[in-house]
Write an enzyme that holds these catalytic residues in place. Structure first.
Site, mmCIF file in Angstrom:
data_model
loop_
_atom_site.group_PDB
_atom_site.id
_atom_site.type_symbol
_atom_site.label_atom_id
_atom_site.label_comp_id
_atom_site.label_asym_id
_atom_site.label_seq_id
_atom_site.Cartn_x
_atom_site.Cartn_y
_atom_site.Cartn_z
ATOM 1 N N ASP A 161 -7.429 -1.057 -26.768
ATOM 2 C CA ASP A 161 -7.423 -2.416 -26.214
ATOM 3 C C ASP A 161 -8.668 -3.179 -26.666
ATOM 4 O O ASP A 161 -8.591 -4.353 -27.044
ATOM 5 C CB ASP A 161 -7.387 -2.378 -24.675
ATOM 6 C CG ASP A 161 -5.971 -2.212 -24.139
ATOM 7 O OD1 ASP A 161 -5.018 -2.278 -24.947
ATOM 8 O OD2 ASP A 161 -5.815 -2.007 -22.922
ATOM 9 N N HIS B 17 -3.460 -3.558 -31.092
ATOM 10 C CA HIS B 17 -3.730 -2.389 -30.247
ATOM 11 C C HIS B 17 -3.300 -1.103 -30.969
ATOM 12 O O HIS B 17 -4.053 -0.131 -31.035
ATOM 13 C CB HIS B 17 -2.993 -2.546 -28.906
ATOM 14 C CG HIS B 17 -2.975 -1.303 -28.073
ATOM 15 N ND1 HIS B 17 -3.877 -1.076 -27.054
ATOM 16 C CD2 HIS B 17 -2.186 -0.204 -28.114
ATOM 17 C CE1 HIS B 17 -3.621 0.099 -26.513
ATOM 18 N NE2 HIS B 17 -2.598 0.653 -27.136
ATOM 19 N N GLU B 18 -2.085 -1.124 -31.534
ATOM 20 C CA GLU B 18 -1.595 0.062 -32.257
ATOM 21 C C GLU B 18 -2.490 0.385 -33.449
ATOM 22 O O GLU B 18 -2.777 1.550 -33.728
ATOM 23 C CB GLU B 18 -0.153 -0.148 -32.734
ATOM 24 C CG GLU B 18 0.869 -0.288 -31.613
ATOM 25 C CD GLU B 18 0.921 0.937 -30.712
ATOM 26 O OE1 GLU B 18 0.755 2.059 -31.208
ATOM 27 O OE2 GLU B 18 1.107 0.751 -29.488
ATOM 28 N N HIS C 272 -5.500 2.333 -32.444
ATOM 29 C CA HIS C 272 -5.295 3.783 -32.359
ATOM 30 C C HIS C 272 -5.490 4.430 -33.723
ATOM 31 O O HIS C 272 -6.071 5.498 -33.844
ATOM 32 C CB HIS C 272 -3.871 4.097 -31.893
ATOM 33 C CG HIS C 272 -3.676 3.936 -30.418
ATOM 34 N ND1 HIS C 272 -4.498 4.511 -29.495
ATOM 35 C CD2 HIS C 272 -2.730 3.272 -29.708
ATOM 36 C CE1 HIS C 272 -4.076 4.209 -28.278
ATOM 37 N NE2 HIS C 272 -3.009 3.446 -28.379
ATOM 38 N N GLU D 218 -6.584 4.563 -24.769
ATOM 39 C CA GLU D 218 -5.908 3.277 -24.575
ATOM 40 C C GLU D 218 -6.920 2.152 -24.378
ATOM 41 O O GLU D 218 -6.772 1.069 -24.936
ATOM 42 C CB GLU D 218 -4.952 3.338 -23.382
ATOM 43 C CG GLU D 218 -3.751 4.260 -23.593
ATOM 44 C CD GLU D 218 -2.954 3.912 -24.831
ATOM 45 O OE1 GLU D 218 -2.816 2.717 -25.161
ATOM 46 O OE2 GLU D 218 -2.477 4.853 -25.496
HETATM 47 ZN ZN ZN Z 1 -1.810 2.546 -26.913
#
Ligand code: ZN
Length: 413
Positions: free
Chosen positions: A361, A279-280, A283, A357
């Site tokens: 995801d 997930h990070e 980003h 976000e």
């Molecule tokens: Zn996040």
């Protein structure tokens, strides 16, 4: 002398404070109304006692937010219409020539110092009363004081040269001063990002490379799959200050690194950590960090341009309770007054953030197991006592992350 700006400013202060209080009351009511039962989709994973702790913790934080609102309103009004900024300016004109570089620097530094000192009791209360009551605080008073001293030293070392540069440019560069200041601030922000992971974070925490083993193997395989190069993966001793767990990216370009809190590594399995990291990485890969930097630069540009238009107008000063027209008082008034107007941009910024976000995801589910991410998130909600039942309006206004139920239903879809 009160003028149209005075009334507009007061209207903004009152509307913003009333909105904050109204949203706080809604949040408390909503969370309390759902305190009795764990929402169905989480019933198997989260105990009723944990759900109730999350409700109580959320309510305690909202109440703290109400105190914070009251304090902020008092500070902003005292320094502007209350005449405290004017008083400070007069006080310093006994030591330095009014409008000079040193007068301006002393004025702004004393303003920041007073603001920090006034917010200190609430910061102490948050850590040593609220966080302690719910078992999250690991910080001693000695560590709190050491942190504060380090932060102050850092703020002075970095802030004073910056302040001198900005005030000098404002005084010397004529009508386009704001463009020069923008270039300096943007460059300063980039340099700060660059030196942050390697030089600033280690002042506060210890970083150790992730030990050999399943976690290290899984992570390097994930980084390879995603085509990501970095200076390394570190575990940070977040547990020195708090038992809240987290993971984040710091820096960019060659200095970027991935940081996992030790509390996260302890609580999650390697496959769950892998999913959180995916997930990070999302980003990063989707350029969310770069977009944030660009957005900040655009907002700073617009703000400085606006100040460039206001700085020569006597009504700007008199309308906000200041008689002394100098570059430093203009800057101080602008920093005090602008957040009251930009408060209403919160829902927009929160919406952007929640969209990012969801995108991260979606990226994570392509490169790791969605079910592992769900399991990790549920553990994190549980351990951090994050509410599963926020008030929808409160959440839409403030939350940078989507509400638990919506986020998880997208991941399992
Ligand atoms: Zn996040």
């Amino acid at each position: 002398m009160p003028n149209a700006l005075t009334w507009l400013f007061l209207l903004a202060v009152i509307t913003a404070a009333a909105t904050r209080l109204w949203l706080a009351a809604r949040q408390v009511r909503h969370v309390r109304a759902h305190r009795g039962a764990v929402p169905g989709e989480f019933a198997a994973a989260i105990a009723l006692s944990a759900h109730q702790k999350a409700a109580d913790y959320t309510v305690a934080k909202v109440k703290l937010g109400v105190l914070d609102t009251a304090l902020e309103v008092a500070i902003v009004l005292a320094f502007t219409l209350g005449g405290a900024l004017q008083g400070l300016s007069q006080l310093w004109s006994g030591a330095f020539e009014q409008g000079s570089l040193w007068h301006g620097t002393a004025l702004l530094l004393s303003l920041f110092l007073l603001q920090a000192a006034l917010s200190l009791p609430l910061a102490l209360y948050r850590v040593f009363v609220v966080e302690s009551r719910f078992g999250f605080n690991r910080m001693t008073l000695a560590l709190f004081v050491t942190d504060l001293a380090k932060q102050a030293a850092l703020a002075l070392a970095l802030g004073v040269p910056l302040l001198l540069a900005v005030l000098w440019l404002m005084a010397r560069m004529g009508g386009l001063w704001w463009l020069y200041v923008w270039v300096v601030l943007t460059a300063f922000g980039l340099v700060l990002q660059l030196i942050f992971p390697a030089y600033i974070l280690p002042l506060f925490n210890k970083f150790t490379p992730v030990a050999e083993g399943e976690l290290a193997r899984r992570v390097s395989a994930l980084l390879e799959r995603c085509g990501f190069r970095s200076r390394g993966l570190y575990v940070m001793d977040g547990s020195r200050r708090s038992s809240h767990g987290n993971a984040f990216f710091a820096g960019f370009g060659a200095t970027k690194r991935i940081v996992l809190f030790d509390t996260l590594v302890e609580r999650l399995t390697p496959t769950e950590v892998e999913a959180v990291l995916a997930h990070e990485l999302g980003h990063y890969k989707l350029h969310h960090i770069l977009k944030m930097l660009v957005l900040n630069a655009v907002i700073t540009f617009a703000g400085l341009w606006l100040l460039g238009q206001l700085i020569g107008e006597p009504w700007f000063y008199s309308g906000l309770g200041v008689a002394t027209q100098t570059t430093a008082t203009a800057l101080a008034l602008f920093m005090l007054a602008v957040p009251e107007f930009t408060f209403f941009l919160h829902p927009l910024m929160a919406r952007f953030s929640r969209r990012r976000e969801f995108e991260a995801d979606a990226y994570a589910t392509q490169h790791a197991e969605a079910s592992e991410l769900v399991r990790a998130l549920v553990k994190l909600y549980n351990d951090n006592a994050a509410t599963l039942t926020p008030d929808p309006l409160h959440s839409a206004f403030y939350d940078s992350h989507p509400p638990a139920a919506i986020r998880i239903s997208r991941l399992t879809a």
